[in-house]
Motif scaffolding. Structure first.
Motif, PDB file in Angstrom:
ATOM      1  N   SER A 185      23.795  58.900   4.233  1.00  0.00           N
ATOM      2  CA  SER A 185      22.759  58.431   3.405  1.00  0.00           C
ATOM      3  C   SER A 185      21.423  58.535   3.594  1.00  0.00           C
ATOM      4  O   SER A 185      20.378  58.699   3.268  1.00  0.00           O
ATOM      5  CB  SER A 185      22.901  56.821   2.747  1.00  0.00           C
ATOM      6  OG  SER A 185      23.011  56.143   3.860  1.00  0.00           O
ATOM      7  N   LEU A 203      25.874  50.096  -9.484  1.00  0.00           N
ATOM      8  CA  LEU A 203      26.042  49.697  -7.902  1.00  0.00           C
ATOM      9  C   LEU A 203      25.006  48.677  -7.676  1.00  0.00           C
ATOM     10  O   LEU A 203      23.923  49.031  -8.019  1.00  0.00           O
ATOM     11  CB  LEU A 203      26.032  50.949  -7.152  1.00  0.00           C
ATOM     12  CG  LEU A 203      26.408  50.681  -5.616  1.00  0.00           C
ATOM     13  CD1 LEU A 203      27.861  50.414  -5.381  1.00  0.00           C
ATOM     14  CD2 LEU A 203      26.080  51.823  -4.853  1.00  0.00           C
ATOM     15  N   GLU A 223      23.620  45.940  -4.406  1.00  0.00           N
ATOM     16  CA  GLU A 223      23.924  45.567  -2.928  1.00  0.00           C
ATOM     17  C   GLU A 223      24.263  43.997  -3.039  1.00  0.00           C
ATOM     18  O   GLU A 223      23.324  43.138  -3.739  1.00  0.00           O
ATOM     19  CB  GLU A 223      22.733  45.860  -1.999  1.00  0.00           C
ATOM     20  CG  GLU A 223      22.979  45.476  -0.739  1.00  0.00           C
ATOM     21  CD  GLU A 223      21.829  45.886   0.243  1.00  0.00           C
ATOM     22  OE1 GLU A 223      22.225  45.796   1.493  1.00  0.00           O
ATOM     23  OE2 GLU A 223      20.675  46.162  -0.105  1.00  0.00           O
ATOM     24  N   PHE A 259      28.351  46.522  -1.268  1.00  0.00           N
ATOM     25  CA  PHE A 259      27.903  46.840  -2.776  1.00  0.00           C
ATOM     26  C   PHE A 259      29.129  46.266  -3.535  1.00  0.00           C
ATOM     27  O   PHE A 259      30.209  46.234  -3.547  1.00  0.00           O
ATOM     28  CB  PHE A 259      27.844  48.265  -2.998  1.00  0.00           C
ATOM     29  CG  PHE A 259      27.000  48.718  -2.188  1.00  0.00           C
ATOM     30  CD1 PHE A 259      25.476  48.836  -2.400  1.00  0.00           C
ATOM     31  CD2 PHE A 259      27.090  49.503  -0.890  1.00  0.00           C
ATOM     32  CE1 PHE A 259      24.452  49.409  -1.459  1.00  0.00           C
ATOM     33  CE2 PHE A 259      26.387  49.865  -0.394  1.00  0.00           C
ATOM     34  CZ  PHE A 259      25.138  49.958  -0.500  1.00  0.00           C
ATOM     35  N   THR A 268      28.946  57.249  -3.368  1.00  0.00           N
ATOM     36  CA  THR A 268      28.503  56.074  -2.946  1.00  0.00           C
ATOM     37  C   THR A 268      26.754  56.259  -2.631  1.00  0.00           C
ATOM     38  O   THR A 268      25.843  55.629  -2.864  1.00  0.00           O
ATOM     39  CB  THR A 268      29.001  55.382  -1.873  1.00  0.00           C
ATOM     40  OG1 THR A 268      30.406  55.236  -1.986  1.00  0.00           O
ATOM     41  CG2 THR A 268      28.348  54.112  -1.409  1.00  0.00           C
ATOM     42  N   THR A 269      26.484  57.315  -2.092  1.00  0.00           N
ATOM     43  CA  THR A 269      25.180  57.554  -1.630  1.00  0.00           C
ATOM     44  C   THR A 269      24.260  57.875  -2.807  1.00  0.00           C
ATOM     45  O   THR A 269      23.264  57.416  -3.248  1.00  0.00           O
ATOM     46  CB  THR A 269      24.915  58.642  -0.612  1.00  0.00           C
ATOM     47  OG1 THR A 269      25.845  58.317   0.462  1.00  0.00           O
ATOM     48  CG2 THR A 269      23.549  59.058  -0.511  1.00  0.00           C
ATOM     49  N   TYR A 286      23.692  54.663  -4.839  1.00  0.00           N
ATOM     50  CA  TYR A 286      22.711  53.906  -4.175  1.00  0.00           C
ATOM     51  C   TYR A 286      21.368  54.340  -4.228  1.00  0.00           C
ATOM     52  O   TYR A 286      20.476  53.750  -4.692  1.00  0.00           O
ATOM     53  CB  TYR A 286      23.165  53.717  -2.627  1.00  0.00           C
ATOM     54  CG  TYR A 286      21.983  53.309  -1.804  1.00  0.00           C
ATOM     55  CD1 TYR A 286      21.634  51.955  -1.876  1.00  0.00           C
ATOM     56  CD2 TYR A 286      21.442  54.306  -0.915  1.00  0.00           C
ATOM     57  CE1 TYR A 286      20.348  51.551  -1.101  1.00  0.00           C
ATOM     58  CE2 TYR A 286      20.163  53.778  -0.282  1.00  0.00           C
ATOM     59  CZ  TYR A 286      19.691  52.539  -0.260  1.00  0.00           C
ATOM     60  OH  TYR A 286      18.725  52.151   0.262  1.00  0.00           O
ATOM     61  N   THR A 288      19.909  53.608  -7.322  1.00  0.00           N
ATOM     62  CA  THR A 288      19.229  52.417  -7.502  1.00  0.00           C
ATOM     63  C   THR A 288      18.007  52.212  -6.746  1.00  0.00           C
ATOM     64  O   THR A 288      16.997  51.326  -7.183  1.00  0.00           O
ATOM     65  CB  THR A 288      20.148  51.003  -6.613  1.00  0.00           C
ATOM     66  OG1 THR A 288      20.414  51.350  -5.496  1.00  0.00           O
ATOM     67  CG2 THR A 288      21.606  51.229  -7.398  1.00  0.00           C
ATOM     68  N   ARG A 289      17.649  52.714  -5.573  1.00  0.00           N
ATOM     69  CA  ARG A 289      16.427  52.957  -5.022  1.00  0.00           C
ATOM     70  C   ARG A 289      15.542  53.454  -6.043  1.00  0.00           C
ATOM     71  O   ARG A 289      14.233  52.748  -5.853  1.00  0.00           O
ATOM     72  CB  ARG A 289      16.556  53.677  -3.884  1.00  0.00           C
ATOM     73  CG  ARG A 289      17.345  53.267  -2.588  1.00  0.00           C
ATOM     74  CD  ARG A 289      16.878  51.934  -1.799  1.00  0.00           C
ATOM     75  NE  ARG A 289      15.292  52.291  -1.577  1.00  0.00           N
ATOM     76  CZ  ARG A 289      14.998  52.690  -0.398  1.00  0.00           C
ATOM     77  NH1 ARG A 289      15.822  53.540   0.301  1.00  0.00           N
ATOM     78  NH2 ARG A 289      13.640  53.066  -0.093  1.00  0.00           N
ATOM     79  N   TYR A 345      19.176  49.174   1.821  1.00  0.00           N
ATOM     80  CA  TYR A 345      20.221  48.414   2.334  1.00  0.00           C
ATOM     81  C   TYR A 345      20.282  47.906   3.728  1.00  0.00           C
ATOM     82  O   TYR A 345      19.420  48.044   4.197  1.00  0.00           O
ATOM     83  CB  TYR A 345      21.661  49.078   2.037  1.00  0.00           C
ATOM     84  CG  TYR A 345      21.718  50.208   2.835  1.00  0.00           C
ATOM     85  CD1 TYR A 345      22.027  50.328   4.240  1.00  0.00           C
ATOM     86  CD2 TYR A 345      21.704  51.853   2.419  1.00  0.00           C
ATOM     87  CE1 TYR A 345      22.136  51.286   5.084  1.00  0.00           C
ATOM     88  CE2 TYR A 345      22.028  52.775   3.122  1.00  0.00           C
ATOM     89  CZ  TYR A 345      21.984  52.458   4.376  1.00  0.00           C
ATOM     90  OH  TYR A 345      22.362  53.851   5.250  1.00  0.00           O
TER      91      TYR A 345
END
Length: 392
Positions: free
Chosen positions: A81, A234, A236, A291, A311-312, A315, A318-319, A326
């Motif tokens: 990531s 997703l 965190e 998560f 997953t990356t 994530y 979401t960023r 995270y």
């Protein structure tokens, strides 16, 4: 090679078709193509057009070489990531969101897919359209359909490509990724036929050159794959030190409310949609990032099969939607690629299906690791360590 370019070359698609392991493959290439032609014509395609599409095709050894190279996915989540998510990618994503605000508004209204989700795919697949791949698409699909590793996945795509050719959606000069994906968000021929959208109204679906066409088509495809509008994908979380680690993992859903009762909490605020099922995902074990994976997270696997990539990408989405960086925690050191392959061999020897000895920590390997951790009295958090390898 830049990692973005490597991903464009290496990331195998998760194709929607069932994997028919007995699909015809191998042998004389022209005889193989004759069989494909017969199947395409039986499906209703025009014989002359099918012949015109298939006649010039050639095997491409560089495609097979790319298919065998998967080392980039042996990296752990933190390493992977951090390599993919740069400040430049974040800044460019936010600029693209503003520049194409009307397109993203339309996607969210029509398909329920948030802009961060598509921006993340756009970034990772082609660096916002800059790295779309230079493999000949028709030859790539013919090569992978002829190869006997995954013929049941690629044969339907070759037949779909013949139909896309007939419709004017591709030709023999079309290029893209090694696995036959085309355009800014890398879509396969069958997905283009099903989900392609003329977003800019020029009468043509141009996934390589039209941002509107590419993004709307990607949003439509995600909706067709089961994306649930208005739901998270997703989030965190923080987890208590005494959590039952065997309850974690993608095969152990509970409602968000149930997780809250066990001490799981949102790291950046209250957890959304406490009525929905979710899974606690610990990509690097109990001491690393944590998560909650909601039902929409599963749609990512319809786009790509790599757990670390999925997953990356989730994530990063979401960023782009405003989530903080995270908490990396202090996870135990992971295994090297060779050590992971040795672990997989030992797990297979104990009767576990790890999805193949490839050095990649996929979900099947994680499930086997978790089962052996439980048997050996280790914390069953699905993170393989040298301690576990030694114990096996």
């Amino acid at each position: 090679m830049r990692l973005a370019t490597a991903l464009a070359l290496l990331a195998a698609p998760a194709l929607a078709q069932e994997d028919y392991t007995d699909a015809p493959c191998g042998g004389d290439f022209r005889a193989f193509l004759d069989g494909v032609a017969g199947e395409a014509v039986a499906a209703g395609q025009d014989p002359a057009t099918v012949e015109a599409f298939l006649a010039p095709l050639r095997l491409d050894e560089s495609v097979l070489a790319a298919d065998r190279r998967q080392g980039v996915f042996q990296r752990d989540f933190i390493d992977f990531s951090r390599r993919l998510i740069s400040q430049n990618r974040l800044d460019t994503g936010r600029a693209m969101a503003e520049r194409h605000d009307a397109i993203f508004d339309r996607i969210e209204a029509e398909y329920g897919v948030p802009r961060g989700v598509l921006l993340a795919f756009w970034a990772f697949e082609t660096d916002y359209g800059q790295v779309q791949g230079d493999f000949n698409t028709a030859n790539a699909l013919a090569t992978l359909a002829h190869d006997c590793r995954r013929p049941g996945l690629f044969r339907p795509q070759l037949i779909a490509a013949a139909e896309l050719f007939a419709q004017g959606g591709m030709d023999h000069q079309t290029t893209g990724a090694w696995a036959g994906e085309i355009g800014m968000v890398q879509m396969l021929p069958a997905d283009i036929l099903e989900s392609g959208i003329d977003g800019d109204g020029d009468g043509v679906v141009s996934l390589k050159t039209s941002v509107a066409d590419a993004l709307l088509s990607g949003g439509h495809m995600l909706a067709n794959l089961g994306w649930r509008a208005g739901e998270p994908w997703l989030v965190e979380v923080t987890v208590p030190a005494d959590l039952d680690w065997m309850a974690t993992g993608l095969n152990h859903p509970r409602t968000v409310a149930d997780w809250q009762a066990l001490g799981v909490a949102g790291r950046a605020g209250p957890l959304p949609r406490t009525d929905l099922p979710a899974r606690v995902l610990l990509p690097m074990g109990r001491n690393g990032p944590a998560f909650l994976a909601y039902p929409n997270f599963d749609v990512y696997f319809e786009w790509n099969q790599s757990l670390v990539y999925v997953t990356t990408a989730a994530y990063f989405a979401t960023r782009l939607e405003g989530a903080p960086v995270y908490a990396a925690g202090t996870p135990a050191p992971g295994l090297s690629g060779d050590e992971m392959m040795e672990l997989q061999r030992r797990l297979e020897a104990r009767g576990h299906d790890v999805g193949g000895v490839d050095g990649i920590l996929g979900e099947k390997t994680r499930e086997a690791v978790q089962a052996e951790q439980l048997r050996l009295g280790l914390p069953a958090d699905a993170w393989p360590t040298r301690e576990l390898l030694g114990a096996l």
